[in-house]
Design a protein around this motif. Sequence first.
Motif, PDB file in Angstrom:
ATOM      1  N   VAL A 192       0.862  -1.186   0.000  1.00 51.31           N
ATOM      2  CA  VAL A 192       0.000   0.000   0.000  1.00 51.31           C
ATOM      3  C   VAL A 192       0.895   1.232   0.000  1.00 51.31           C
ATOM      4  O   VAL A 192       1.714   1.415   0.911  1.00 51.31           O
ATOM      5  CB  VAL A 192      -0.934   0.025   1.230  1.00 51.31           C
ATOM      6  N   HIS A 193       0.730   2.073  -1.010  1.00 50.64           N
ATOM      7  CA  HIS A 193       1.560   3.278  -1.139  1.00 50.64           C
ATOM      8  C   HIS A 193       0.770   4.504  -0.689  1.00 50.64           C
ATOM      9  O   HIS A 193      -0.328   4.766  -1.174  1.00 50.64           O
ATOM     10  CB  HIS A 193       2.002   3.446  -2.604  1.00 50.64           C
ATOM     11  N   LYS A 194       1.328   5.233   0.248  1.00 48.41           N
ATOM     12  CA  LYS A 194       0.726   6.489   0.705  1.00 48.41           C
ATOM     13  C   LYS A 194       1.837   7.483   0.992  1.00 48.41           C
ATOM     14  O   LYS A 194       2.734   7.224   1.791  1.00 48.41           O
ATOM     15  CB  LYS A 194      -0.105   6.272   1.980  1.00 48.41           C
ATOM     16  N   LYS A 195       1.768   8.634   0.357  1.00 51.28           N
ATOM     17  CA  LYS A 195       2.776   9.663   0.563  1.00 51.28           C
ATOM     18  C   LYS A 195       2.624  10.301   1.945  1.00 51.28           C
ATOM     19  O   LYS A 195       1.540  10.340   2.514  1.00 51.28           O
ATOM     20  CB  LYS A 195       2.666  10.747  -0.513  1.00 51.28           C
ATOM     21  N   ILE A 196       3.723  10.806   2.459  1.00 56.12           N
ATOM     22  CA  ILE A 196       3.704  11.485   3.754  1.00 56.12           C
ATOM     23  C   ILE A 196       3.066  12.858   3.585  1.00 56.12           C
ATOM     24  O   ILE A 196       3.478  13.650   2.728  1.00 56.12           O
ATOM     25  CB  ILE A 196       5.130  11.637   4.317  1.00 56.12           C
ATOM     26  N   ASN A 197       2.065  13.142   4.385  1.00 53.89           N
ATOM     27  CA  ASN A 197       1.403  14.435   4.351  1.00 53.89           C
ATOM     28  C   ASN A 197       1.827  15.235   5.581  1.00 53.89           C
ATOM     29  O   ASN A 197       1.330  15.021   6.685  1.00 53.89           O
ATOM     30  CB  ASN A 197      -0.121  14.257   4.330  1.00 53.89           C
ATOM     31  N   LEU A 198       2.776  16.137   5.393  1.00 51.42           N
ATOM     32  CA  LEU A 198       3.303  16.913   6.511  1.00 51.42           C
ATOM     33  C   LEU A 198       2.302  17.931   7.044  1.00 51.42           C
ATOM     34  O   LEU A 198       2.502  18.499   8.124  1.00 51.42           O
ATOM     35  CB  LEU A 198       4.591  17.631   6.078  1.00 51.42           C
ATOM     36  N   ALA A 199       1.223  18.168   6.294  1.00 49.63           N
ATOM     37  CA  ALA A 199       0.206  19.110   6.755  1.00 49.63           C
ATOM     38  C   ALA A 199      -0.698  18.495   7.820  1.00 49.63           C
ATOM     39  O   ALA A 199      -1.369  19.211   8.556  1.00 49.63           O
ATOM     40  CB  ALA A 199      -0.633  19.591   5.579  1.00 49.63           C
ATOM     41  N   ASP A 200      -0.723  17.172   7.906  1.00 54.00           N
ATOM     42  CA  ASP A 200      -1.553  16.508   8.918  1.00 54.00           C
ATOM     43  C   ASP A 200      -0.952  16.685  10.302  1.00 54.00           C
ATOM     44  O   ASP A 200       0.275  16.728  10.472  1.00 54.00           O
ATOM     45  CB  ASP A 200      -1.682  15.015   8.608  1.00 54.00           C
ATOM     46  N   ASP A 201      -1.833  16.765  11.303  1.00 55.98           N
ATOM     47  CA  ASP A 201      -1.362  16.877  12.684  1.00 55.98           C
ATOM     48  C   ASP A 201      -0.691  15.593  13.152  1.00 55.98           C
ATOM     49  O   ASP A 201       0.221  15.620  13.982  1.00 55.98           O
ATOM     50  CB  ASP A 201      -2.529  17.220  13.619  1.00 55.98           C
ATOM     51  N   MET A 202      -1.176  14.463  12.640  1.00 50.95           N
ATOM     52  CA  MET A 202      -0.652  13.162  13.048  1.00 50.95           C
ATOM     53  C   MET A 202      -0.122  12.402  11.837  1.00 50.95           C
ATOM     54  O   MET A 202      -0.742  12.416  10.764  1.00 50.95           O
ATOM     55  CB  MET A 202      -1.757  12.332  13.707  1.00 50.95           C
ATOM     56  N   LEU A 203       1.024  11.767  12.007  1.00 52.03           N
ATOM     57  CA  LEU A 203       1.541  10.896  10.960  1.00 52.03           C
ATOM     58  C   LEU A 203       0.705   9.629  10.903  1.00 52.03           C
ATOM     59  O   LEU A 203       0.132   9.188  11.907  1.00 52.03           O
ATOM     60  CB  LEU A 203       3.004  10.541  11.232  1.00 52.03           C
ATOM     61  N   ALA A 204       0.645   9.035   9.722  1.00 48.36           N
ATOM     62  CA  ALA A 204      -0.199   7.862   9.536  1.00 48.36           C
ATOM     63  C   ALA A 204       0.413   6.622  10.178  1.00 48.36           C
ATOM     64  O   ALA A 204      -0.253   5.898  10.920  1.00 48.36           O
ATOM     65  CB  ALA A 204      -0.445   7.632   8.045  1.00 48.36           C
TER      66      ALA A 204
END
Length: 561
Positions: free
Chosen positions: A354-366
């Motif tokens: 499963v590929h998901k890019k890191i979203n630095l705008a989110d308060d919490m990392l996935a």
Amino acid sequence: MFEEASEVFDNMFKSSFPLTFIVFIPAVLILVSPLPAEAAHEFTVYRMQQYDLQGQPYGTRNAILNTEARTVEAEVLSRRCVIMRLADFSYDKYQKALRQSAGAVVIILPKNMSAIPQDIVQQFMELEPEMLAMETIVPVYFAEEDDELLSIYTQTLTSSSSQGSLSAAEVLLHTATANGFQMVTSGAQSKAVSDWAITSLEGRLTGVGGEDLPTIVVVAHYDTFGVAPWLSYGADSNGSGVSMLLELARLFSKLYTYKRTHAAYNLLFFVSGGGKFNYQGTKRWLEDNLDHTDSSLLQDNVAFVLCLDTLGNSDSLYLHVSKPPKEGTPQYSLLKELETVVASQHPEVKFSMVHKKINLADDMLAWEHERFGIRRLPAFTLSHLPSHRSAQRSSIMDVRPHVDVSKLSRNAKVVAESLARVIYNLTEKGASGDLQIFTEQMQVQEEHLSAVVDWLTAQPRAAQLVDKDSSIVSTLEYHLSRYLKDVKRHYVKADKRDPEFVFYDQLKQTMNAYRVKPAIFDLLLALCIAAYLGMMYLAIQNFGLLYSVVRRITQPKVKVH
């Protein structure tokens, strides 16, 4: 004679008004004084989460409770303690209590959490993040059901439900005569906990054959998360990941004991704290190793970082990546070896990436591997969950029966065989996919995995409850020391000027339910006493007139001949 007595009493009471109160008030108070409040039940309650993360407050901000009990069926909930059972809980009812400015909310949980129907479990799991997503000043508590608490709920429910179908006069009478319960907590207002240290642990197995050996890092966070810290046991998330990491450490320590099987890879094992709070322990560990030291395995040749998260169930395995691995890299080799082992040895398992890019705008990392990805270290997370949004990762419903030890053991074997094939380069050496390394004396021990999961789920492991002196930390340190070298602790404390996280106390309290009459009963009682005293005063002030009237009525009539 009666006329003289009448005059004496009349003069006595008219001239001695205080004597009236001396004679009558004690009698009135003795006859009509209510019974004192009775302590009906004392029980333990667990408060909802309260913490700050990145300056944003979450959870309930209040811990004091002293108010009358009602159920959500009552018309008026303002300044009342709303009691509801988990089986009847819904987000709409919860919002109704908050909208009406309830004094508190107490949710009663069944004794046996594992016996709750699956649909109720799933519903509550999905509601927990919504309850925590918003800040509320209403204290929210959870209590485990017992016979007395259930009786209190039943009586309160009967009282609350009957009012809707009665007339106004009947409601007033029912309210005045019914028994109620005053709910009172024994603790103080919550306050921020200063200098709280989150503890992480690391240990290593050093490879042989050179100085610049590649390093494989295996990571799992041990802390748990749920709507109430004291009820967060985290069996699958992430008791399963920690138990698998310890089993991998045991297996590879045996391989590294013998010269013939001592591989040319460094193995670094990291049990992180604060995983449920944006992986604070991992963040500090990376800073310590990459920014504040000149010698670290993480600064050298890191082959990949494998994070283990929620692996105790299901027939599916997902390798979550922020960036798909390129062919010819160690990360790509692990991906292919996982596919090979699953296809050849465990065809019942469905494996995919499963590929998901890191979203630095989110308060919490996935996922935890994103902490490593931010520092440009190749990393991924293995889990049986297809998405980081799964409610199971952060729920008080994640209890011991949610872990299937046979599937956890199988998944541990898949990971162990895949890592061994990468370390010993078995595919390029022509080894078949069904070749099993961990057999007989070297096989995965299901009993060991079960014992570790049982131990981990015997106590809540929320980050606010596990300090540096906790038995959880010391026991983990002991197990790592049995298999690994250079085991050490790492601590992270929040910055005092600009803290990334703040924890609060008063998460577990004692609540008392006192059997009392409602406030309107006191008002009506006062009115009755005032009316009685007024009538008695008038009767005494006009005793002569009253006596003459009574005498005239009761005097027999004289027949006139």
